[in-house]
Design a protein around this motif. Structure first.
Motif, short mmCIF file in Angstrom:
data_model
loop_
_atom_site.label_atom_id
_atom_site.label_comp_id
_atom_site.label_asym_id
_atom_site.label_seq_id
_atom_site.Cartn_x
_atom_site.Cartn_y
_atom_site.Cartn_z
N ASN B 56 0.83 -1.22 0.00
CA ASN B 56 0.00 0.00 0.00
C ASN B 56 0.86 1.27 0.00
N ARG B 57 2.08 1.10 -0.46
CA ARG B 57 3.01 2.19 -0.73
C ARG B 57 3.37 3.00 0.53
N LEU B 58 3.34 2.35 1.69
CA LEU B 58 3.94 3.00 2.86
C LEU B 58 5.45 3.00 2.68
N GLU B 76 2.12 9.41 -4.73
CA GLU B 76 1.51 10.06 -3.57
C GLU B 76 0.48 11.10 -4.01
N LYS B 78 -4.11 12.16 -4.01
CA LYS B 78 -5.51 11.77 -3.77
C LYS B 78 -5.80 10.37 -4.32
N ALA B 81 -4.51 7.80 -2.05
CA ALA B 81 -5.35 7.76 -0.85
C ALA B 81 -6.59 6.91 -1.11
N ARG B 82 -7.20 7.11 -2.29
CA ARG B 82 -8.39 6.33 -2.63
C ARG B 82 -8.08 4.84 -2.67
N ARG B 84 -5.61 3.31 -1.13
CA ARG B 84 -5.28 2.78 0.20
C ARG B 84 -6.52 2.46 1.01
N ALA B 85 -7.59 3.22 0.75
CA ALA B 85 -8.84 2.96 1.47
C ALA B 85 -9.34 1.55 1.18
N GLY B 109 -12.48 6.78 9.58
CA GLY B 109 -12.19 6.52 8.17
C GLY B 109 -13.46 6.48 7.34
N LYS B 112 -14.73 10.29 7.16
CA LYS B 112 -13.88 11.26 6.47
C LYS B 112 -13.44 10.80 5.08
N VAL B 113 -13.29 9.50 4.91
CA VAL B 113 -12.80 9.01 3.62
C VAL B 113 -13.94 8.48 2.76
N LYS B 115 -17.07 9.05 3.38
CA LYS B 115 -18.17 10.03 3.46
C LYS B 115 -19.50 9.38 3.87
#
Lengths: 215, 250, 308
Positions: B56-58, B76, B78, B81-82, B84-85, B109, B112-113, B115
């Motif tokens: 997950n690209r940490l 890196e 948005k 981020a989508r 990774r969710a 999560g 905020k992610v 919605k």
């Protein structure tokens, strides 16, 4: 001769001047400081460079010199509709923001990396991670140094008195020009500063204890 | 849960990564199918944690490709981020949000992610907390919970996002021995429910009972892949034999 | 208070750019903006020399006892007022009308220039410096007023200044009645700026820590006038005679005195006598002509008041 009672209106005006300078510059510096701190830890290199330049430039320039630039140079570059008060707030808030930025950044560094990783792996963006996870946890460690910075700001605002802004230090100059005993003037001016700085300390002590309970 | 299908969910191709002079991931090729449970084992420093975090690209990779559900990992931003969710992650040190209650940890999560509205998010959070057995701790702060409870909350937090795949990075290594089982049971239940899982662990018992496949890593390479039965009863490589002899004699 | 010092240093930087832009605006050749050096000017009248008295003795004066013990005399002065009380930043030498007055008095007390130590004292610290004995007496645009007389004694007045206006040449401001809506600059908290604020002038006050900043802003056009005692303004006008001028219409009376230890009447009498003798022998006029007189404005000797 009672310096305070004879000149109460003058002291009041000076006191309010210092309070306004401190409150307004402090508020702007806080917002600006947090934003610049976010820039400094952001994954976007240009923002990081901007943040680093901002801090380096403003933190290492004597405040008096910043005032000279704000009051004497900026109007010549076209900012001639700004009042002395606004220019003073500009100088004070930019200067203080550099220090607040570094305090906030050190606070961010105290929050363990795992918190940010957890937030990111939930799909939070950089700003969400900072706003929802990192900054709230950094707040408690950041409060004491920010309190000190705001107290320093209250005292630094005296420099504005030399640049056509009426505040406590102008009161001192006005009254000593009139020939009042300089020690008495300083005593009352000092007390006025103490009232302001005690108030700031009290607010921050309150915030600290409140945050301690919330944990 | 999602239907088990044969299509590949997570694909790593020619993945390489260096930490300075150290070559921590060397030419990694790994494919995980939908619904598959893959356990990654190996000696410490073998790169198994890095592999897990790279998915997950940490951790960024130097070269190679990683795709999740046919989509390459974006840079890196948005988009990442989508993505990774959709990838749940459980850490060795739990990493629950210390300033939020257990319930908030699980709803944050979603709200905020994803919605999701607050009410629905809370409902879902309570269901998940019940499922992992900490429903009665919802209003406490993480520090008030035991390690095992915290890790179960962390699993619920990841599940709340309806992930396509769950990554477990040594989820029991920081736990006291008596708490390990409560976490493993939750994970085993998940595996039975058909969740796609990549688990980095030292728990051989879990590998034996829950894994479809065991991936053995050493020195940044995948040395051996096999079914648990095959791997534990008849390891082919010397490195794997050596490793197994050390841990199984404990 | 080292704010002033830092300010002065920073000003040097700003002043360079400021005077450069001022040149461009006024269109005058750059040579004309060169400030004429304060003191030591050859064109104007030469500075007088003062005969040093010998065998001076004062009894019953604390100040005199201290001077005699030290073998030298310490005089508090200002350092930022050209042609009045000014210290050359390079040579560290003091010059100006107030400095001459200080020397005259010292000469009559038996001390030549080599036995004088000048000390720069800011306005705010004058009373404490005199009361604390850091200076033996003070000569520096020190207006005699009742509030100050509670803390120090004065000898004089040796000069009567009045609040006036310094403007750019060709300015529309011809008197204090033309100030409506104009920006008027003076020192922070000074009596002059209070008068502008509280009076019926309708001007916008601008206050800086140093008059030199006001003058800089005047030349650059950021303010329309600078106001304070005409003596101080004349000093600046004499420095930039091609660009700025004093209106010469004072609207207040500021009698300057020599500040000294409160109640030291023996010393006060000696200083008064010294002022009298130098006013009578023509030294006063010569000193004035060589300093403030360069601005082109004449001045009269005020009568001394022995009761100050």
């Amino acid at each position: 001769m009672n310096v305070l009672l004879d000149n109460f209106a003058l002291f009041r005006e000076g006191f309010l001047g210092t309070v306004e300078l401190t409150a307004l510059s402090g508020a702007i510096a806080l917002v600006l400081g947090v934003v610049i701190a976010a820039f400094r830890v952001s994954p976007v290199p240009p923002l990081r460079y901007f943040g680093a330049a901002w801090v380096t430039l403003l933190r290492n320039t004597p405040l008096t010199l910043l005032f000279f630039i704000a009051v004497l140079v900026l109007p010549r570059l076209g900012m001639n509709t700004w009042s002395f008060f606004q220019l003073a707030v500009l100088a004070l808030s930019c200067y203080t923001s550099a220090f607040i930025c570094e305090a906030v950044r050190s606070g961010i560094n105290t929050v363990s990396l795992g918190q940010a990783e957890a937030a990111r792996s939930l799909g939070m963006t950089f700003t969400q991670t900072l706003r929802l996870i990192i900054l709230p946890q950094a707040t408690r460690t950041v409060l004491p140094p920010i309190g000190s910075l705001l107290i320093a700001l209250a005292k630094n605002s005296a420099i504005a008195g030399g640049f056509s802004v009426f505040e406590l230090f102008s009161v001192q100059k006005t009254l000593s020009e009139q020939g009042y005993n300089i020690f008495l003037i300083f005593l009352w001016v000092a007390i006025a500063y103490l009232i302001i700085t005690f108030f700031i300390s009290a607010v921050f002590r309150f915030l600290e204890t409140r945050l301690a309970v919330a944990r | 849960m999602t239907e088990v299908s044969a299509t590949d969910l997570v694909v790593l191709k020619d993945v390489n990564k260096h930490f300075g002079a150290l070559h921590v991931l060397q030419d990694i090729d790994l494919t995980i199918a939908r619904g598959e449970v893959v356990v990654v084992i190996g000696p410490s420093g073998s790169g198994k944690s890095t592999l897990c975090r790279a998915i997950n690209r940490l951790e960024t990779i130097d070269s190679g490709h990683i795709t999740i559900d046919d989509k390459p990992l974006p840079a890196e931003g948005k988009e990442l981020a989508r993505l990774r969710a959709d990838v749940g992650m459980v850490f060795q040190s739990f990493n629950l949000f210390a300033h939020r209650t257990v319930l908030e940890n699980v709803t944050l999560g979603q709200i905020k992610v994803r919605k999701t509205d607050k009410k629905a998010a809370e409902e879902k959070a309570r269901t998940l907390l019940d499922r992992v057995g900490v429903g009665n701790q919802a209003d406490k702060y993480p520090a008030q919970l035991s390690g095992g409870q915290q890790q179960r909350v962390a699993i619920a937090r990841a599940l709340a996002m309806d992930p396509k795949v769950m990554l477990f990075d040594e989820p029991t290594s920081a736990l006291d021995p008596e708490m390990i089982n409560e976490v493993l049971e939750v994970m085993q239940q998940l595996a039975r429910d058909g969740m796609t899982m990549i688990v980095v662990t030292h728990e051989m018992g879990f590998a034996r009972s829950a894994a479809n496949r065991v991936v053995f890593m050493a020195d940044g390479r995948i040395v051996e892949q096999a079914t648990p039965d095959q791997f534990f009863s008849n390891p082919r490589s010397d490195r794997a034999k050596d490793f197994l002899s050390k841990i199984l004699h404990h | 208070m080292n704010l002033r010092k830092t300010a002065a240093a920073a000003f040097a930087v700003v002043a360079l750019t400021a005077s450069a832009t001022a040149c461009g605006k006024s269109g005058s050749p750059s040579g004309s903006t060169t400030p004429s050096a304060a003191g030591g000017s050859s064109a104007a009248a030469a500075l007088p020399t003062y005969a040093v008295k010998t065998g001076v003795k004062l009894s019953g004066s604390k100040t005199w006892d201290r001077i005699e013990k030290n073998g030298k005399i310490t005089i508090g002065v200002k350092a930022d007022q050209p042609n009045l009380g000014f210290q050359d930043p390079a040579t560290k030498k003091y010059s100006g009308f107030d400095i001459e007055i200080a020397k005259m008095v010292a000469a009559d007390l038996g001390f030549g220039e080599d036995k004088i130590t000048f000390k720069t004292i800011q306005s705010a610290n004058r009373e404490t410096a005199i009361a604390g004995g850091q200076v033996d007496y003070y000569v520096g645009t020190y207006t005699i007023n009742p509030e100050r007389q509670k803390q120090v004694s004065f000898a004089g007045p040796y000069f009567v200044a009045g609040q006036d206006l310094l403007v750019k040449k060709g300015s529309s401001i011809k008197s204090k009645d033309d100030l409506k809506g104009k920006k008027v600059c003076s020192a922070t908290g000074s009596t002059s700026i209070q008068r502008i604020k509280n009076g019926p002038y309708g001007a916008k006050p601008v206050e800086y820590d140093a008059y030199s900043l006001c003058v800089d802003n005047l030349i650059s056009g950021q303010v329309d006038a600078v106001t304070t005692d005409d003596a101080i303004l004349k000093g600046f006008a004499a420095k930039y005679p091609d660009q700025i001028q004093v209106l010469g219409k004072p609207f207040s009376e500021e009698p300057y005195g020599v500040g000294l230890l409160k109640g030291d009447t023996a010393f006060q009498d000696a200083v008064t006598a010294a002022l009298k003798s130098h006013e009578d022998n023509g030294d006063w006029k010569k000193a004035y002509d060589a300093t403030l007189g360069k601005s082109g404005v004449t001045a009269a000797i005020p009568p001394l008041d022995s009761s100050s």
